[in-house]
Motif scaffolding. Structure first.
Motif: not given
Length: 133
Positions: A85-94, A113-121, A124-132
């Motif tokens: 949380a201290s050094n992660l400013a933004e997480v996006r999947y598109r 570059y990740l497939p949607p299934a891997d990106a979802g994992v 979740e680990l990074l505390g972000a929302h589901e893949p867009s």
């Protein structure tokens, strides 16, 4: 005469760059799970990986104790940064690309570059929302 001088100068630069690459064997490292483990094991020899995802140029690692790391190829070396949380400013999947922006000036962004299934994992680990998509 100026064009001839320019052509000879550019040819000389190309020859020097080729000799540098040939003689010094400077190659861009390929990031895989073994390279990631070797890099992280430099500080902790008993380290074990739980998850690894990478595309050869960038990767994400979760260690056995749950810590997260981003690893990237920068020049001719591999660089790792702990994620939290201290050094992660933004997480996006598109469009199949997971992008992380860090607060670290030496390691500002990571695109993986990740497939949607891997990106979802990883989201979740990074505390972000589901893949867009």
């Amino acid at each position: 005469m100026n064009l001839l001088y320019l052509g000879v100068s550019l040819s000389g630069i190309v020859i020097l760059a080729a000799l540098n690459r040939l003689l010094l064997k400077t190659r861009t490292p390929r990031l895989d799970q073994a390279a990631a483990l070797a890099l992280l094991s430099l500080e902790e020899p008993d380290l074990h990986l739980r998850h690894f995802s990478g595309d050869g140029r960038a990767g994400l690692v979760q260690t056995q104790d749950g810590r997260l790391f981003a690893i990237a190829v920068l020049g001719d070396r591999l660089v790792a940064r702990a994620l939290g949380a201290s050094n992660l400013a933004e997480v996006r999947y598109r469009d199949g690309c997971l992008r992380l922006r860090l607060r670290d000036y030496g390691f500002r962004a990571l695109s993986l570059y990740l497939p949607p299934a891997d990106a979802g994992v990883w989201l979740e680990l990074l505390g972000a929302h589901e893949p867009s998509r």
